[in-house]
Design an enzyme around this catalytic site. Structure first.
Site, mmCIF file in Angstrom:
data_model
loop_
_atom_site.group_PDB
_atom_site.id
_atom_site.type_symbol
_atom_site.label_atom_id
_atom_site.label_comp_id
_atom_site.label_asym_id
_atom_site.label_seq_id
_atom_site.Cartn_x
_atom_site.Cartn_y
_atom_site.Cartn_z
ATOM 1 C CE LYS A 1 0.599 -4.290 6.449
ATOM 2 N NZ LYS A 1 0.675 -3.542 5.202
ATOM 3 N NE ARG B 1 -4.620 1.267 3.429
ATOM 4 C CZ ARG B 1 -4.468 2.481 2.889
ATOM 5 N NH1 ARG B 1 -5.156 2.796 1.808
ATOM 6 N NH2 ARG B 1 -3.659 3.385 3.416
ATOM 7 C CE1 TYR C 1 -16.238 -3.198 -7.672
ATOM 8 C CE2 TYR C 1 -16.210 -1.410 -6.057
ATOM 9 C CZ TYR C 1 -16.690 -1.955 -7.250
ATOM 10 O OH TYR C 1 -17.624 -1.268 -7.989
ATOM 11 C CE1 TYR D 1 -1.484 -4.630 2.748
ATOM 12 C CE2 TYR D 1 -2.304 -4.809 4.991
ATOM 13 C CZ TYR D 1 -1.851 -4.034 3.939
ATOM 14 O OH TYR D 1 -1.773 -2.673 4.072
ATOM 15 C CB THR E 1 -0.871 0.019 1.276
ATOM 16 O OG1 THR E 1 -1.431 -1.259 1.489
ATOM 17 C CG2 THR E 1 -1.951 1.071 1.190
ATOM 18 C CB ILE F 1 4.442 -5.070 7.675
ATOM 19 C CG1 ILE F 1 4.929 -6.529 7.689
ATOM 20 C CG2 ILE F 1 4.667 -4.432 6.292
ATOM 21 C CD1 ILE F 1 4.209 -7.447 6.714
HETATM 22 O O1 LIG Z 1 2.042 -0.562 2.802
HETATM 23 C C1 LIG Z 1 1.915 -1.268 3.794
HETATM 24 O O2 LIG Z 1 2.306 -2.424 3.868
HETATM 25 C C2 LIG Z 1 1.240 -0.702 4.961
HETATM 26 N N1 LIG Z 1 0.162 -0.039 4.741
HETATM 27 C C3 LIG Z 1 -0.676 0.341 5.826
HETATM 28 C C4 LIG Z 1 -1.668 1.331 5.305
HETATM 29 O O3 LIG Z 1 -1.226 2.333 4.718
HETATM 30 O O4 LIG Z 1 -2.844 1.101 5.477
HETATM 31 C C5 LIG Z 1 0.149 0.873 6.959
HETATM 32 C C6 LIG Z 1 1.182 -0.080 7.373
HETATM 33 O O5 LIG Z 1 2.195 0.650 8.006
HETATM 34 C C7 LIG Z 1 1.836 -0.835 6.289
#
Ligand SMILES: O=C(O)C1=N[C@H](C(=O)O)C[C@H](O)C1
Length: 297
Positions: free
Chosen positions: A160, A137, A106, A132, A43, A202
């Protein structure tokens, strides 16, 4: 087991092209900071706005720049299983350790669909797979029962966890699957995840004050909870600032201010941070760097 801090590294842009000069500078900066791995195309790497050509080149350059100094896990996830399997095949062309694969978003599969999605990927690769889970999200939660089932599959090595449900997280940490790493993806829960027996995180926020995150990890592993907490209190105040506006724009601003990347550019629909947040971040990052220089003097 996956342990410690894995860095979901940003993708630096300059004039809307990937800035590999900054990217190499960034990787060289982090490889000796005590992190346990690098994850491009997560992300934070702005993977939704990376085209197929750049996707492959980023992996290639990541492998070239890390020079085997750290394991690399690539963000490969989506909501069309067949397409993800094909993308994993592409990643296998490089000497990466594994993939970080987000729950399908989605189209909102049920738990059986989530299980079959990841089982299909698992059966089509020998790469390690980190699940993940990030419902805020994706709109879908991977329930613990599904995680237990997936953890039995040969190459699904960890999670994660950004479930956003502390009860769900605690239940999993209280009875973790065998030989399975639970890494928080909710940066503000890093200390509590370690305290409850989790293996690490992470953490996009560990782009900044990296040494402090690493020190919290090592102190917790040495059962020096009070020592870890003392450092954590500073990070606990700092982390929310980095997510006050859409990640990774705040982080990129700080990295540019530190001269680690040439530009804080993000790709639409993400936008640069507000002047108000710039001022708030300037104060914190400048103070930290000044304090670090004083300590090193
Ligand atoms: O990109 C990532 O892996 C993470 N994304 C999360 C987010 O932006 O929702 C945050 C996390 O630190 C790791």
């Amino acid at each position: 087991m996956l342990t410690g801090i894995l860095l979901p590294i940003i993708t630096p842009f300059k004039d809307n092209k990937i800035d590999y000069k900054s990217y190499k500078r960034l990787i060289d900066h982090y490889v000796d900071k005590g992190i346990s791995g690098i994850i491009p195309l997560g992300t934070t790497g702005e993977v939704p706005t990376i085209n197929e050509y750049d996707f492959r080149e980023i992996i290639e350059k990541t492998m070239e720049f890390t020079e085997d100094r750290l394991p690399v896990y690539v963000g490969v996830g989506g909501n069309f299983t067949e397409k993800i399997v094909k993308k994993v095949r592409l990643v296998e062309d490089y000497n990466v350790k594994g993939i970080l694969s987000v729950c399908p978003y989605y189209n909102k599969p049920n738990q059986e669909g989530i299980y079959q999605h990841f089982k299909n990927i698992s059966e089509n690769t020998n790469l390690d797979i980190i699940l993940y889970n990030i419902p805020y999200r994706t709109g879908v939660n991977i329930e613990n029962e599904t995680i237990y089932k997936l953890a039995e599959l040969k190459n699904i090595v960890g999670l994660k966890d950004a479930s956003g449900d502390i009860k769900q997280t605690m239940a999993l940490l209280m009875d973790p699957p065998k030989d399975f790493s639970i890494l928080t993806g909710e940066d503000i829960l890093f200390f509590s995840t370690l305290a409850l027996g989790g293996q690490g995180g992470i953490l996009a926020s560990s782009h900044l004050k990296t040494e402090l995150f690493v020190e919290v990890y090592h102190k917790m592993k040495a059962n020096d909870t009070q020592g870890a907490l003392k450092i954590w209190k500073d990070l606990y105040e700092f982390i929310p600032l980095l997510f006050k506006e859409p990640n990774p724009a705040p982080i990129k601003y700080c990295l540019m201010e530190q001269g680690l990347i040439d530009s804080a550019e993000v790709r639409l629909p993400l936008t640069p941070i507000s002047t108000q947040l710039e001022i708030q971040l300037d104060k914190v990052v400048l103070a930290y760097n000044k304090n670090k220089r004083l300590h090193m003097a």
